[in-house]
Design an enzyme around this catalytic site. Structure first.
Site, PDB file in Angstrom:
ATOM      1  CE  LYS A  11      -2.133  -0.860   3.919  1.00 38.24           C
ATOM      2  NZ  LYS A  11      -1.420  -2.079   4.340  1.00 38.24           N
TER       3      LYS A  11
ATOM      4  NE  ARG B  41      -3.529  -1.150  10.287  1.00 38.19           N
ATOM      5  CZ  ARG B  41      -2.505  -0.554   9.676  1.00 38.19           C
ATOM      6  NH1 ARG B  41      -2.592   0.697   9.282  1.00 38.19           N
ATOM      7  NH2 ARG B  41      -1.388  -1.205   9.465  1.00 38.19           N
TER       8      ARG B  41
ATOM      9  NE  ARG C  40       7.729  -3.179   5.817  1.00 39.74           N
ATOM     10  CZ  ARG C  40       6.449  -2.816   5.868  1.00 39.74           C
ATOM     11  NH1 ARG C  40       5.747  -2.687   4.753  1.00 39.74           N
ATOM     12  NH2 ARG C  40       5.867  -2.614   7.006  1.00 39.74           N
TER      13      ARG C  40
ATOM     14  NE  ARG D  98       7.117  -0.340  10.190  1.00 39.16           N
ATOM     15  CZ  ARG D  98       5.963  -0.251   9.529  1.00 39.16           C
ATOM     16  NH1 ARG D  98       5.915   0.333   8.361  1.00 39.16           N
ATOM     17  NH2 ARG D  98       4.854  -0.746  10.042  1.00 39.16           N
TER      18      ARG D  98
ATOM     19  NE  ARG E  18       2.750  -4.734  11.252  1.00 41.62           N
ATOM     20  CZ  ARG E  18       3.699  -4.499  10.352  1.00 41.62           C
ATOM     21  NH1 ARG E  18       4.855  -5.128  10.419  1.00 41.62           N
ATOM     22  NH2 ARG E  18       3.493  -3.630   9.399  1.00 41.62           N
TER      23      ARG E  18
HETATM   24  P1  AMP Z   1       1.525   0.681   9.145  1.00 43.52           P
HETATM   25  O1  AMP Z   1       2.715   1.533   8.906  1.00 43.52           O
HETATM   26  O2  AMP Z   1       0.318   1.127   8.367  1.00 43.52           O
HETATM   27  O3  AMP Z   1       1.822  -0.783   8.990  1.00 43.52           O
HETATM   28  O4  AMP Z   1       1.115   0.923  10.684  1.00 43.52           O
HETATM   29  C1  AMP Z   1       2.015   0.611  11.727  1.00 43.52           C
HETATM   30  C2  AMP Z   1       1.261   0.470  13.038  1.00 43.52           C
HETATM   31  O5  AMP Z   1       0.607   1.708  13.366  1.00 43.52           O
HETATM   32  C3  AMP Z   1       0.135  -0.564  13.035  1.00 43.52           C
HETATM   33  O6  AMP Z   1       0.595  -1.877  13.251  1.00 43.52           O
HETATM   34  C4  AMP Z   1      -0.713  -0.050  14.215  1.00 43.52           C
HETATM   35  O7  AMP Z   1      -0.117  -0.341  15.450  1.00 43.52           O
HETATM   36  C5  AMP Z   1      -0.637   1.451  14.008  1.00 43.52           C
HETATM   37  N1  AMP Z   1      -1.713   1.950  13.124  1.00 43.52           N
HETATM   38  C6  AMP Z   1      -1.590   2.530  11.897  1.00 43.52           C
HETATM   39  N2  AMP Z   1      -2.779   2.853  11.388  1.00 43.52           N
HETATM   40  C7  AMP Z   1      -3.699   2.467  12.314  1.00 43.52           C
HETATM   41  C8  AMP Z   1      -5.123   2.520  12.377  1.00 43.52           C
HETATM   42  N3  AMP Z   1      -5.853   3.031  11.379  1.00 43.52           N
HETATM   43  N4  AMP Z   1      -5.729   2.031  13.494  1.00 43.52           N
HETATM   44  C9  AMP Z   1      -5.016   1.532  14.517  1.00 43.52           C
HETATM   45  N5  AMP Z   1      -3.679   1.435  14.518  1.00 43.52           N
HETATM   46  C10 AMP Z   1      -3.021   1.907  13.432  1.00 43.52           C
END
Ligand code: AMP
Length: 212
Positions: free
Chosen positions: A13, A87, A126, A159, A170
């Site tokens: 994404k 989400r 990654r 990360r 996740r």
């Molecule tokens: P991402 O970079 O999109 O993979 O997000 C990293 C982390 O941020 C996720 O694993 C969640 O802990 C948190 N996070 C990001 N977006 C959301 C969301 N819309 N709702 C809840 N947690 C989020």
């Protein structure tokens, strides 16, 4: 124009969002990036969110909805591309309500479909630029110079939540909490599926067709 990107962690994404947002002059709003910036700046919100993020759990809905609401008001471009939000079903409903009160709605959601086996392979290799958030992969998408971001030269990092235990969590959280969001948009006739297992360029081409 308001586009929502959906798909599991590692589905591509973020990589696709950067390109599409540039082409269409959309503001790219990635909630994961916003949260990581809060963590890096040591804000109260960042400190509260960090433990959830490191474990691979979702940050509570009220925090996320509050974070996104203010930003919906001022897209400041030809529209918004939401990446990583909503989400949960509660977030999707809150988004619908916030947009409806401004006489707007989600135009389209894109679901990047990738098998679990492929997701694990991608997340395991990654690395990410902590500055501009561009993602790389050791094998499929390496940087030109080892461990250095092509765009800004910053040293790449792994990360915390790309480590094995957090990745497993996740993907589990995605299955239970985010999958219902796909049905939400499918029922509304706003879900387009893209085969996210293809090479980056091929996904980009399919996306261009889907978004128009
Ligand atoms: P991402 O970079 O999109 O993979 O997000 C990293 C982390 O941020 C996720 O694993 C969640 O802990 C948190 N996070 C990001 N977006 C959301 C969301 N819309 N709702 C809840 N947690 C989020």
């Amino acid at each position: 124009m308001l586009i929502v990107f959906l798909g599991a962690p590692g589905a591509g994404k973020g990589t696709q969002a950067k390109t599409l947002a540039g082409k269409k002059n959309l503001t790219h709003l990635a909630t994961g990036d916003l949260l990581r910036a809060e963590v890096a700046a040591g804000t109260e919100l960042g400190l509260a969110a960090k433990a959830f993020m490191d474990r691979g759990d979702l940050v509570p809905d009220d925090v996320m909805i509050g974070m996104i609401q203010g930003r919906l008001a001022s897209p400041g471009s030809d529209g918004l591309l939401l990446d990583g939000f909503p989400r949960t079903l509660a977030q999707a409903q809150a988004l619908d309500e916030a947009l409806a009160s401004a006489g707007a709605s989600v135009d389209q959601s894109i679901y990047f479909k990738v098998s679990e086996e492929e997701l694990v392979r991608r997340l395991a290799g990654r690395s990410t630029c902590p500055d501009c958030q561009r993602a790389y992969h050791d094998t499929f998408n390496p940087p030109h110079r080892a461990d250095e971001c092509d765009d800004c030269g910053t040293s790449l990092i792994r990360r915390e939540d790309d480590k094995a235990d957090a990745v497993r969590n996740r993907l589990k959280v995605y299955g239970t909490q985010t999958t219902p969001v796909l049905d939400h948009y499918r029922t509304a006739g706003k879900l387009v599926e893209v085969d996210g297992e293809q090479a980056i360029d091929a996904v980009q081409e399919d996306l261009a067709v889907a978004v128009g």
